[in-house]
Write a protein that holds these residues in place. Structure first.
Motif, PDB file in Angstrom:
ATOM      1  N   SER A   1      34.793  96.603  42.422  1.00  0.00           N
ATOM      2  CA  SER A   1      35.701  97.090  43.459  1.00  0.00           C
ATOM      3  C   SER A   1      35.071  96.866  44.830  1.00  0.00           C
ATOM      4  O   SER A   1      34.906  97.792  45.616  1.00  0.00           O
ATOM      5  CB  SER A   1      36.013  98.573  43.238  1.00  0.00           C
ATOM      6  N   ILE A   2      34.698  95.613  45.082  1.00  0.00           N
ATOM      7  CA  ILE A   2      34.090  95.270  46.362  1.00  0.00           C
ATOM      8  C   ILE A   2      34.781  94.039  46.952  1.00  0.00           C
ATOM      9  O   ILE A   2      35.246  93.167  46.219  1.00  0.00           O
ATOM     10  CB  ILE A   2      32.573  94.993  46.234  1.00  0.00           C
ATOM     11  N   ALA A   3      34.845  93.999  48.253  1.00  0.00           N
ATOM     12  CA  ALA A   3      35.390  92.845  48.979  1.00  0.00           C
ATOM     13  C   ALA A   3      34.855  92.926  50.396  1.00  0.00           C
ATOM     14  O   ALA A   3      34.608  94.015  50.919  1.00  0.00           O
ATOM     15  CB  ALA A   3      36.908  92.854  48.977  1.00  0.00           C
ATOM     16  N   PHE A   4      34.660  91.770  51.002  1.00  0.00           N
ATOM     17  CA  PHE A   4      34.160  91.759  52.376  1.00  0.00           C
ATOM     18  C   PHE A   4      34.515  90.436  53.035  1.00  0.00           C
ATOM     19  O   PHE A   4      34.474  89.377  52.401  1.00  0.00           O
ATOM     20  CB  PHE A   4      32.642  91.942  52.409  1.00  0.00           C
ATOM     21  N   SER A   5      34.841  90.520  54.317  1.00  0.00           N
ATOM     22  CA  SER A   5      35.009  89.337  55.152  1.00  0.00           C
ATOM     23  C   SER A   5      34.491  89.683  56.538  1.00  0.00           C
ATOM     24  O   SER A   5      34.774  90.785  57.041  1.00  0.00           O
ATOM     25  CB  SER A   5      36.481  88.926  55.230  1.00  0.00           C
ATOM     26  N   PRO A   6      33.724  88.808  57.164  1.00  0.00           N
ATOM     27  CA  PRO A   6      33.279  89.081  58.540  1.00  0.00           C
ATOM     28  C   PRO A   6      34.479  89.377  59.431  1.00  0.00           C
ATOM     29  O   PRO A   6      35.550  88.775  59.274  1.00  0.00           O
ATOM     30  CB  PRO A   6      32.591  87.774  58.952  1.00  0.00           C
ATOM     31  N   ARG A   7      34.292  90.301  60.344  1.00  0.00           N
ATOM     32  CA  ARG A   7      35.417  90.777  61.154  1.00  0.00           C
ATOM     33  C   ARG A   7      36.151  89.649  61.867  1.00  0.00           C
ATOM     34  O   ARG A   7      37.381  89.614  61.902  1.00  0.00           O
ATOM     35  CB  ARG A   7      34.927  91.821  62.165  1.00  0.00           C
ATOM     36  N   ASP A   8      35.401  88.687  62.438  1.00  0.00           N
ATOM     37  CA  ASP A   8      36.067  87.617  63.173  1.00  0.00           C
ATOM     38  C   ASP A   8      36.851  86.699  62.244  1.00  0.00           C
ATOM     39  O   ASP A   8      37.894  86.153  62.615  1.00  0.00           O
ATOM     40  CB  ASP A   8      35.057  86.813  63.997  1.00  0.00           C
ATOM     41  N   THR A   9      36.366  86.553  61.008  1.00  0.00           N
ATOM     42  CA  THR A   9      37.085  85.725  60.035  1.00  0.00           C
ATOM     43  C   THR A   9      38.342  86.433  59.542  1.00  0.00           C
ATOM     44  O   THR A   9      39.418  85.823  59.452  1.00  0.00           O
ATOM     45  CB  THR A   9      36.167  85.390  58.845  1.00  0.00           C
ATOM     46  N   LEU A  10      38.226  87.713  59.250  1.00  0.00           N
ATOM     47  CA  LEU A  10      39.361  88.479  58.755  1.00  0.00           C
ATOM     48  C   LEU A  10      40.449  88.624  59.815  1.00  0.00           C
ATOM     49  O   LEU A  10      41.639  88.560  59.503  1.00  0.00           O
ATOM     50  CB  LEU A  10      38.892  89.871  58.301  1.00  0.00           C
ATOM     51  N   ALA A  11      40.051  88.782  61.052  1.00  0.00           N
ATOM     52  CA  ALA A  11      41.026  89.009  62.128  1.00  0.00           C
ATOM     53  C   ALA A  11      41.710  87.727  62.589  1.00  0.00           C
ATOM     54  O   ALA A  11      42.776  87.775  63.203  1.00  0.00           O
ATOM     55  CB  ALA A  11      40.340  89.678  63.318  1.00  0.00           C
TER      56      ALA A  11
ATOM     57  N   GLY B   1      48.816  91.046  48.759  1.00  0.00           N
ATOM     58  CA  GLY B   1      48.630  89.973  49.732  1.00  0.00           C
ATOM     59  C   GLY B   1      48.077  88.703  49.122  1.00  0.00           C
ATOM     60  O   GLY B   1      47.965  87.685  49.818  1.00  0.00           O
ATOM     61  N   SER B   2      47.767  88.719  47.834  1.00  0.00           N
ATOM     62  CA  SER B   2      47.320  87.507  47.140  1.00  0.00           C
ATOM     63  C   SER B   2      48.472  86.547  46.873  1.00  0.00           C
ATOM     64  O   SER B   2      48.270  85.339  46.734  1.00  0.00           O
ATOM     65  CB  SER B   2      46.676  87.881  45.802  1.00  0.00           C
ATOM     66  N   GLU B   3      49.677  87.075  46.763  1.00  0.00           N
ATOM     67  CA  GLU B   3      50.827  86.237  46.407  1.00  0.00           C
ATOM     68  C   GLU B   3      51.918  86.207  47.462  1.00  0.00           C
ATOM     69  O   GLU B   3      52.774  85.321  47.435  1.00  0.00           O
ATOM     70  CB  GLU B   3      51.419  86.699  45.078  1.00  0.00           C
ATOM     71  N   GLN B   4      51.919  87.170  48.364  1.00  0.00           N
ATOM     72  CA  GLN B   4      52.863  87.189  49.472  1.00  0.00           C
ATOM     73  C   GLN B   4      52.073  87.286  50.779  1.00  0.00           C
ATOM     74  O   GLN B   4      51.000  87.890  50.810  1.00  0.00           O
ATOM     75  CB  GLN B   4      53.807  88.397  49.360  1.00  0.00           C
ATOM     76  N   VAL B   5      52.602  86.703  51.826  1.00  0.00           N
ATOM     77  CA  VAL B   5      51.923  86.786  53.118  1.00  0.00           C
ATOM     78  C   VAL B   5      52.110  88.188  53.686  1.00  0.00           C
ATOM     79  O   VAL B   5      53.229  88.610  53.979  1.00  0.00           O
ATOM     80  CB  VAL B   5      52.476  85.731  54.099  1.00  0.00           C
ATOM     81  N   VAL B   6      51.015  88.920  53.796  1.00  0.00           N
ATOM     82  CA  VAL B   6      51.022  90.263  54.361  1.00  0.00           C
ATOM     83  C   VAL B   6      50.357  90.188  55.735  1.00  0.00           C
ATOM     84  O   VAL B   6      49.220  89.720  55.854  1.00  0.00           O
ATOM     85  CB  VAL B   6      50.264  91.252  53.458  1.00  0.00           C
ATOM     86  N   GLU B   7      51.075  90.634  56.748  1.00  0.00           N
ATOM     87  CA  GLU B   7      50.562  90.526  58.112  1.00  0.00           C
ATOM     88  C   GLU B   7      49.195  91.178  58.233  1.00  0.00           C
ATOM     89  O   GLU B   7      48.970  92.295  57.738  1.00  0.00           O
ATOM     90  CB  GLU B   7      51.547  91.190  59.083  1.00  0.00           C
ATOM     91  N   ASN B   8      48.270  90.471  58.842  1.00  0.00           N
ATOM     92  CA  ASN B   8      46.903  90.913  59.113  1.00  0.00           C
ATOM     93  C   ASN B   8      45.972  90.886  57.896  1.00  0.00           C
ATOM     94  O   ASN B   8      44.793  91.187  58.031  1.00  0.00           O
ATOM     95  CB  ASN B   8      46.872  92.325  59.727  1.00  0.00           C
ATOM     96  N   TYR B   9      46.477  90.518  56.723  1.00  0.00           N
ATOM     97  CA  TYR B   9      45.594  90.438  55.558  1.00  0.00           C
ATOM     98  C   TYR B   9      44.805  89.129  55.554  1.00  0.00           C
ATOM     99  O   TYR B   9      43.688  89.057  55.051  1.00  0.00           O
ATOM    100  CB  TYR B   9      46.411  90.603  54.271  1.00  0.00           C
ATOM    101  N   ASN B  10      45.438  88.081  56.047  1.00  0.00           N
ATOM    102  CA  ASN B  10      44.771  86.830  56.402  1.00  0.00           C
ATOM    103  C   ASN B  10      43.881  86.253  55.291  1.00  0.00           C
ATOM    104  O   ASN B  10      44.326  86.084  54.165  1.00  0.00           O
ATOM    105  CB  ASN B  10      44.006  87.025  57.710  1.00  0.00           C
TER     106      ASN B  10
END
Length: 261
Positions: free
Chosen positions: A98-108, A154-163
């Motif tokens: 149950s872990i996930a991470f993306s650098p803030r600039d990449t996620l945003a 958000g894996s199958e539909q585009v969810v705003e800000n999930y990127n």
């Protein structure tokens, strides 16, 4: 809140690893509580020294005999956890990733603009780490077992800000299917659990998340948000032998949100 006592210990004698507890609001904590309530013994990890004071009391509440640091980006830490499990229990019946991470600039930023380093970090922590855990767990699951990871709509539909996290979760769900096919003959089941939006620390990094919560509550047929305990109970069921022929699934626990246009 104390762990509830259940009259029937459906997972009595089972041994499991739970990775991703950050605090009492974590999805991993809801899962751990449910597994323990059903009688399982748990190994628990914490990210680093900063996280330890928040996780250690929870591990004590679970009566976890194994409590170790685990940052999957640090070489050797993941292997050390599995070595300890092998030495202490000699087997593993289930694990929760149950872990996930993306650098803030990449996620945003836009997926189109994702920098190579940020993309690779996102994929390593959010997807590859589960594949690596499966590799290490396989020899300990001599009598079968269950591997769980956490995903999102958000894996199958585009969810705003999930990127970029949507891209990582899509890869994660594909990995679940391939590993379910590969490990199925050994009695090892693999699942992705897809809860509706939850107010967790990880979700706090997603812009305008409060609006997403409100939308989910209003749109879901059940007209309510999912809780970590809802997720935990469903996940614990899938670890039981009664679910032995269920594998390779993306299980939505979202009040039906994903079925509505």
């Amino acid at each position: 809140m104390p762990i509830p006592s259940l009259p029937i210990k459906l997972l009595d004698g089972k041994k499991g690893l739970v990775v991703g507890i950050a605090n009492e609001h974590s999805i991993a904590w809801g899962c751990a509580r449910a597994f323990r309530a059903f009688g399982a013994d748990l190994a628990v990890t914490y990210l680093n020294d900063k996280a330890r004071p928040h996780v250690e009391p929870l591990a004590a509440e679970l009566e976890a005999p194994i409590f170790l640091p685990l940052d999957v980006a640090q070489p050797g830490q993941l292997e050390a956890v599995f070595d300890r499990i092998a030495a202490t229990w000699g087997k593993l019946d289930f694990l929760v990733h149950s872990i996930a991470f993306s650098p803030r600039d990449t996620l945003a930023g836009r997926v189109t603009d994702a920098p190579r380093e940020g993309f690779l970090t996102t994929m390593e922590v959010s997807c590859w780490s589960f594949i690596r855990m499966a590799h290490l767990a396989e020899p300990l699951m001599k009598e079968g077992g269950t591997l769980f990871t956490m995903t999102y709509y958000g894996s199958e539909q585009v969810v705003e800000n999930y990127n970029i996290m949507g891209v990582a979760k899509a890869a994660l769900e594909s990995a679940v299917r391939y590993m379910a096919a590969e490990l199925g003959p050994k009695g090892i089941r693999v699942h992705a659990i897809s809860p509706g939006p939850l107010a967790t620390r990880a979700a706090s990094g997603i812009p305008e998340f409060d609006a997403l919560l409100e939308k989910a509550k209003n749109k879901a047929p059940a007209r309510e948000l999912v809780s970590i305990d809802d997720v935990g109970a469903a996940t614990a069921f899938l670890a039981h032998d009664a679910a032995r022929l269920i594998t390779g699934q993306v299980l939505y626990i979202d009040g039906g949100y994903h079925i509505i246009d």
